[in-house]
Design a protein around this motif. Structure first.
Motif, PDB file in Angstrom:
ATOM      1  N   ALA A  60      52.399  13.213   4.751  1.00 19.39           N
ATOM      2  CA  ALA A  60      52.378  12.601   3.427  1.00 19.39           C
ATOM      3  C   ALA A  60      51.112  11.786   3.191  1.00 19.39           C
ATOM      4  O   ALA A  60      50.623  11.703   2.073  1.00 19.39           O
ATOM      5  CB  ALA A  60      53.599  11.704   3.253  1.00 19.39           C
ATOM      6  N   ASN A  79      47.223  10.858   3.171  1.00 26.78           N
ATOM      7  CA  ASN A  79      45.915  11.512   3.170  1.00 26.78           C
ATOM      8  C   ASN A  79      44.904  10.599   3.828  1.00 26.78           C
ATOM      9  O   ASN A  79      43.973  10.121   3.204  1.00 26.78           O
ATOM     10  CB  ASN A  79      45.499  11.837   1.732  1.00 26.78           C
ATOM     11  CG  ASN A  79      44.157  12.541   1.673  1.00 26.78           C
ATOM     12  OD1 ASN A  79      43.778  13.252   2.590  1.00 26.78           O
ATOM     13  ND2 ASN A  79      43.421  12.315   0.601  1.00 26.78           N
ATOM     14  N   SER A  95      50.940   7.053  -0.858  1.00 23.14           N
ATOM     15  CA  SER A  95      50.728   6.396   0.427  1.00 23.14           C
ATOM     16  C   SER A  95      49.696   5.301   0.212  1.00 23.14           C
ATOM     17  O   SER A  95      48.793   5.442  -0.616  1.00 23.14           O
ATOM     18  CB  SER A  95      50.223   7.398   1.463  1.00 23.14           C
ATOM     19  OG  SER A  95      51.194   8.383   1.720  1.00 23.14           O
ATOM     20  N   PHE A 127      46.994   2.278   1.915  1.00 24.78           N
ATOM     21  CA  PHE A 127      46.124   2.053   3.064  1.00 24.78           C
ATOM     22  C   PHE A 127      45.359   0.741   2.904  1.00 24.78           C
ATOM     23  O   PHE A 127      45.057   0.317   1.799  1.00 24.78           O
ATOM     24  CB  PHE A 127      45.068   3.171   3.177  1.00 24.78           C
ATOM     25  CG  PHE A 127      45.615   4.561   3.206  1.00 24.78           C
ATOM     26  CD1 PHE A 127      45.889   5.229   2.030  1.00 24.78           C
ATOM     27  CD2 PHE A 127      45.833   5.212   4.405  1.00 24.78           C
ATOM     28  CE1 PHE A 127      46.387   6.523   2.034  1.00 24.78           C
ATOM     29  CE2 PHE A 127      46.325   6.503   4.430  1.00 24.78           C
ATOM     30  CZ  PHE A 127      46.604   7.161   3.241  1.00 24.78           C
ATOM     31  N   LYS A 187      48.445   1.584   7.460  1.00 27.75           N
ATOM     32  CA  LYS A 187      48.913   2.409   6.356  1.00 27.75           C
ATOM     33  C   LYS A 187      50.431   2.337   6.255  1.00 27.75           C
ATOM     34  O   LYS A 187      51.116   1.941   7.205  1.00 27.75           O
ATOM     35  CB  LYS A 187      48.483   3.868   6.530  1.00 27.75           C
ATOM     36  CG  LYS A 187      49.113   4.556   7.740  1.00 27.75           C
ATOM     37  CD  LYS A 187      48.609   5.983   7.881  1.00 27.75           C
ATOM     38  CE  LYS A 187      49.238   6.654   9.113  1.00 27.75           C
ATOM     39  NZ  LYS A 187      48.703   8.029   9.330  1.00 27.75           N
ATOM     40  N   THR A 234      53.590   4.836   4.219  1.00 30.18           N
ATOM     41  CA  THR A 234      53.769   6.060   3.450  1.00 30.18           C
ATOM     42  C   THR A 234      54.977   6.058   2.527  1.00 30.18           C
ATOM     43  O   THR A 234      55.116   6.956   1.692  1.00 30.18           O
ATOM     44  CB  THR A 234      53.862   7.282   4.370  1.00 30.18           C
ATOM     45  OG1 THR A 234      54.967   7.084   5.259  1.00 30.18           O
ATOM     46  CG2 THR A 234      52.588   7.448   5.182  1.00 30.18           C
ATOM     47  N   SER A 284      46.789   7.062  -1.932  1.00 23.99           N
ATOM     48  CA  SER A 284      46.754   8.506  -2.051  1.00 23.99           C
ATOM     49  C   SER A 284      48.077   8.930  -2.658  1.00 23.99           C
ATOM     50  O   SER A 284      49.129   8.472  -2.219  1.00 23.99           O
ATOM     51  CB  SER A 284      46.580   9.155  -0.680  1.00 23.99           C
ATOM     52  OG  SER A 284      46.682  10.553  -0.772  1.00 23.99           O
ATOM     53  N   GLY A 305      50.443  10.840  -2.483  1.00 25.18           N
ATOM     54  CA  GLY A 305      51.491  11.576  -1.809  1.00 25.18           C
ATOM     55  C   GLY A 305      51.070  12.927  -1.271  1.00 25.18           C
ATOM     56  O   GLY A 305      49.896  13.279  -1.260  1.00 25.18           O
ATOM     57  N   ALA A 306      52.034  13.670  -0.823  1.00 28.79           N
ATOM     58  CA  ALA A 306      51.795  14.941  -0.138  1.00 28.79           C
ATOM     59  C   ALA A 306      50.993  15.891  -1.014  1.00 28.79           C
ATOM     60  O   ALA A 306      51.252  16.041  -2.196  1.00 28.79           O
ATOM     61  CB  ALA A 306      53.128  15.586   0.240  1.00 28.79           C
ATOM     62  N   GLY A 307      50.005  16.523  -0.420  1.00 22.76           N
ATOM     63  CA  GLY A 307      49.186  17.483  -1.139  1.00 22.76           C
ATOM     64  C   GLY A 307      48.027  16.876  -1.880  1.00 22.76           C
ATOM     65  O   GLY A 307      47.136  17.596  -2.343  1.00 22.76           O
ATOM     66  N   SER A 308      47.994  15.556  -1.992  1.00 24.31           N
ATOM     67  CA  SER A 308      46.893  14.928  -2.717  1.00 24.31           C
ATOM     68  C   SER A 308      45.643  14.925  -1.867  1.00 24.31           C
ATOM     69  O   SER A 308      45.695  14.784  -0.654  1.00 24.31           O
ATOM     70  CB  SER A 308      47.266  13.505  -3.088  1.00 24.31           C
ATOM     71  OG  SER A 308      46.155  12.841  -3.654  1.00 24.31           O
ATOM     72  N   GLN A 335      42.823  12.992  -2.906  1.00 24.14           N
ATOM     73  CA  GLN A 335      41.936  11.897  -3.260  1.00 24.14           C
ATOM     74  C   GLN A 335      42.483  10.545  -2.863  1.00 24.14           C
ATOM     75  O   GLN A 335      43.664  10.262  -2.998  1.00 24.14           O
ATOM     76  CB  GLN A 335      41.683  11.909  -4.760  1.00 24.14           C
ATOM     77  CG  GLN A 335      40.625  10.922  -5.213  1.00 24.14           C
ATOM     78  CD  GLN A 335      40.177  11.169  -6.634  1.00 24.14           C
ATOM     79  OE1 GLN A 335      40.562  12.155  -7.249  1.00 24.14           O
ATOM     80  NE2 GLN A 335      39.361  10.274  -7.162  1.00 24.14           N
ATOM     81  N   LEU A 336      41.590   9.703  -2.354  1.00 21.75           N
ATOM     82  CA  LEU A 336      41.880   8.295  -2.164  1.00 21.75           C
ATOM     83  C   LEU A 336      41.296   7.526  -3.338  1.00 21.75           C
ATOM     84  O   LEU A 336      40.146   7.747  -3.714  1.00 21.75           O
ATOM     85  CB  LEU A 336      41.254   7.778  -0.874  1.00 21.75           C
ATOM     86  CG  LEU A 336      41.956   8.095   0.438  1.00 21.75           C
ATOM     87  CD1 LEU A 336      41.151   7.531   1.604  1.00 21.75           C
ATOM     88  CD2 LEU A 336      43.362   7.527   0.448  1.00 21.75           C
TER      89      LEU A 336
END
Lengths: 115, 113
Positions: free
Chosen positions: A100, A102, B32, B34, B49, B51, B93, B95-98, B100-101
């Protein structure tokens, strides 16, 4: 040895010159990114690449171009440098299979000064 | 769109003081969160981090709790040291599949002996 390396670490150039910044990684990650950092503005995304054949513009791509020569190498070019491109440039990598989060891993940065 | 707002610096503390750096965010979905740290002359390093909501990230004495109800992820440390002097960035970020920060503007911390 560092996982993400950038060359050069420092560069001074003149307005109108073409400049290439290079990034190499040994992490085996597919995704790579170029950011610039300006005082008080945080990091802004210039370009990103999901793999060798997939390159995308980020938030501030004007005046920049990139090349993904291999999974491990991602170069940033300034076609005709101008003084407001003076900044600290960072390369980063990430692993899309990491779940989850990145989480991105950053190089040490290249300080570019355009006179 | 996504955004991160963190307290402006610079922040100057005496050694052994308590540190809080505020961070709030706006995001779609379930991001998520950070904290990255940048020591002088170096690149960014992941500090901690989280999530999902109510997760607490911790590392090197630093902690931050993911608060969905207040959309916050404040960084804390009970007793700072001179070696903690750095710039701290909050980021998210989506979530899943993203890919970009999204970063905050950074907070410079100076710890004096």
């Amino acid at each position: 040895d560092a996982d993400v390396t950038q060359t050069p670490r420092n560069r001074i150039t003149k307005t109108g010159k073409r400049i290439m910044l290079e990034c190499s990684q040994t992490k085996g990650h597919d995704r790579m990114y170029w950011y610039r950092q300006d005082p008080g503005l945080g990091l802004r995304l210039i370009y990103y690449s999901f793999d060798v054949k997939d390159i995308n513009k980020g938030e501030i791509s004007d005046g920049y171009s990139v090349s993904r020569q291999a999974q491990a190498k991602f170069s940033l070019s300034l076609e005709s440098a101008i003084p407001n491109q003076t900044a600290l440039y960072f390369c980063a990598t990430s692993d899309p299979t990491s779940g989850a989060a990145n989480e991105q891993f950053f190089g040490p940065g290249t300080r570019l000064t355009v006179l | 769109g996504n955004s991160v707002t963190q307290m402006e610096g610079p922040v100057t503390l005496s050694e052994e003081a308590f540190l809080t750096i505020n961070c709030t965010y706006t995001a779609t979905g379930y991001p998520s969160l950070f904290w990255y740290v940048q020591y002088p002359g170096e690149g960014l390093q992941l500090l901690l981090k989280a999530t999902k909501a109510d997760d607490k990230g911790s590392n090197k004495g630093f902690e931050a709790t993911y608060r969905k109800e207040t959309t916050s992820f404040h960084l804390e440390k009970g007793s700072v040291q001179v070696s903690d002097s750095a710039v701290y960035f909050c980021a998210l970020s989506s979530g899943a599949g993203s890919y970009q920060l999204t970063f905050g503007k950074g907070t410079k911390l100076s710890v004096i002996p």
